[in-house]
Design an enzyme around this catalytic site. Sequence first.
Site, PDB file in Angstrom:
ATOM      1  CD  GLN A 257      -2.717  -1.248  -0.384  1.00  0.00           C
ATOM      2  OE1 GLN A 257      -3.435  -0.341  -0.660  1.00  0.00           O
ATOM      3  NE2 GLN A 257      -2.267  -2.226  -0.770  1.00  0.00           N
ATOM      4  CG  HIS A 260      -1.637   2.061  -4.055  1.00  0.00           C
ATOM      5  ND1 HIS A 260      -1.996   1.907  -5.123  1.00  0.00           N
ATOM      6  CD2 HIS A 260      -1.998   0.910  -3.266  1.00  0.00           C
ATOM      7  CE1 HIS A 260      -2.624   0.714  -5.320  1.00  0.00           C
ATOM      8  NE2 HIS A 260      -2.668   0.330  -4.351  1.00  0.00           N
ATOM      9  CD  GLU A 324      -8.194   2.033   0.785  1.00  0.00           C
ATOM     10  OE1 GLU A 324      -6.886   2.364   0.990  1.00  0.00           O
ATOM     11  OE2 GLU A 324      -8.637   1.605  -0.192  1.00  0.00           O
ATOM     12  CG  HIS A 325      -6.759  -2.013   2.442  1.00  0.00           C
ATOM     13  ND1 HIS A 325      -6.293  -0.900   1.842  1.00  0.00           N
ATOM     14  CD2 HIS A 325      -7.629  -2.456   1.442  1.00  0.00           C
ATOM     15  CE1 HIS A 325      -6.689  -0.785   0.620  1.00  0.00           C
ATOM     16  NE2 HIS A 325      -7.666  -1.710   0.207  1.00  0.00           N
ATOM     17  CG  ASP A 358      -5.333  -4.000  -3.737  1.00  0.00           C
ATOM     18  OD1 ASP A 358      -6.281  -3.510  -2.873  1.00  0.00           O
ATOM     19  OD2 ASP A 358      -4.162  -3.821  -3.392  1.00  0.00           O
ATOM     20  CG  HIS A 417     -49.158  17.387   7.688  1.00  0.00           C
ATOM     21  ND1 HIS A 417     -49.031  18.440   7.518  1.00  0.00           N
ATOM     22  CD2 HIS A 417     -48.446  16.449   7.314  1.00  0.00           C
ATOM     23  CE1 HIS A 417     -47.867  18.460   7.215  1.00  0.00           C
ATOM     24  NE2 HIS A 417     -47.382  17.566   6.783  1.00  0.00           N
TER      25      HIS A 417
END
Length: 442
Positions: A257, A260, A324-325, A358, A417
């Site tokens: 990761q 990235h 995230e992961h 992934d 109403h």
Amino acid sequence: MQILNWQSLSPQAQLAALKRSPLIGDNSLEQNVARIIEAVVANGDQALKDFNREFDGVNLETLKLTTTQIEQSCKLVPESLKQAIAQAKNNIERFHQAQLQPKVDIETQAGIRCELRSEPIERVGLYIPGGTAPLISTVLMLALPAKIAGCNKRVLVSPPPINDAIIYAANECGIEEIYQVGGAQAIAALAFGTESLPQVDKIFGPGNRFVTEAKRAVSQDNRCTVSIDMPAGPSEVLIIADGQANAEFVAADLLSQAEHGADSQVMLVTDSTELAEAVNTALANQLKQLSRTEIATTALKSSRTLIVDDIQMAALVSNQYGPEHLIIQTKQPRDVLRNIRAAGSVFLGAYTPESVGDYASGTNHVLPTYGYSKTVSSLSLADFSRRFTVQELNAKGLQTIADSVMTLAAAELLDAHKNAIAIRLASLSADDDTNSGNEEEL
Ligand SMILES: NC(=O)c1ccc[n+]([C@@H]2O[C@H](COP(=O)([O-])OP(=O)(O)OC[C@H]3O[C@@H](n4cnc5c(N)ncnc54)[C@H](O)[C@@H]3O)[C@@H](O)[C@H]2O)c1
Ligand SMILES: N[C@H](CO)Cc1c[nH]c[nH+]1
Ligand SMILES: [Zn+2]
């Protein structure tokens, strides 16, 4: 990676230890992206072409790929890659097909029918990252659920020049409209439309901090009504590992990761100082063998290892971070999973590297970052449709709930109403002799 002893940190220092990369909080980001969006609103295609030149160094006359260009790209993809795409596609399709929900259609009380229906979102924009790596797999993650959900218009954008395999994967997933534009400018074009790019109803897809900020900005811009999937920014992973974990595996997952982007972040939370040190040694060795050493090295500078007293404490720290992961490499990973409250996608055990999710296990890799996994779900089929309710009452049904509705309306001081019910009750009692339609089937 910097090693910190969690329990010895003050509450402020603990918060600081869980902060994302300083690149994400960069003050100029919002202004830079706003400038790009305004240029696209003002100058349409011309702005997109200018930004293609400025940010991607590519000079293009036409943004949309022609059928011939698509066919030519498809021919250039090697057979082995086509086969890998086919296996990933199959698993992703199976997992997302399985998410189709049965319709809800029930009588809450006799004569009161309530339905929950679902309709595909008509026009969707799919952003495929391509700045530093061509994310072929993201095509599958977006285009397959969009197709399964039944979205009619599916428009794909990616920075130029678009990699042949991205084009092949898009073609395999039934995408017919592909535009060569990326970054914040692509998001602005999808939100507002330009001479050649169509405006869409919802924008999907991950991206770097410019893309993610642009999605946030257009979704809050009242000049358009575009929605977005989620903040799916620079990749993150948090690994919970105990003393028996394999340090080489842990380091490899952290680097997967970190590579990235410079703004990515990776975290290790462990109850073993020995493991923390072994992982640092493994990181140094593996880092040297990567092609993206520089990117990963920068990401590691704002990444940390936190030493905790025990693994259950590690779960609490992870929940506070909201990764995230989340990878759990402990002896009994499912025991830890029981205490997990926030994570985009979870990977259990030594033989479940994050890379499988992934690419090819079947789960979706578009996931919330920046701690949003505490409240935002991972991308799923449901995101490509909108749900709405339908209700129908017969006269008997109305009579059964009339008192409650009128009482509530009166308590809210909303006479009209209440009157909408009362006027029908009066008409029903006038008709009472004939009792017409009272028990009509719904
Ligand atoms: N959260 C998720 O679900 C998820 C999934 C996949 C990928 N990602 C992330 O997507 C990102 C992909 O990033 P990428 O950069 O490779 O590709 P990208 O396509 O997201 O961004 C590239 C574009 O950024 C723009 N850009 C670059 N520098 C700029 C600058 N200084 N000012 C304005 N615009 C600029 C350019 O237009 C360029 O085309 C990575 O951060 C990765 O971690 C996240
Ligand atoms: N890890 C990314 C999500 O944060 C998805 C991805 C695509 N290709 C490789 N990785
Ligand atoms: Zn990845």
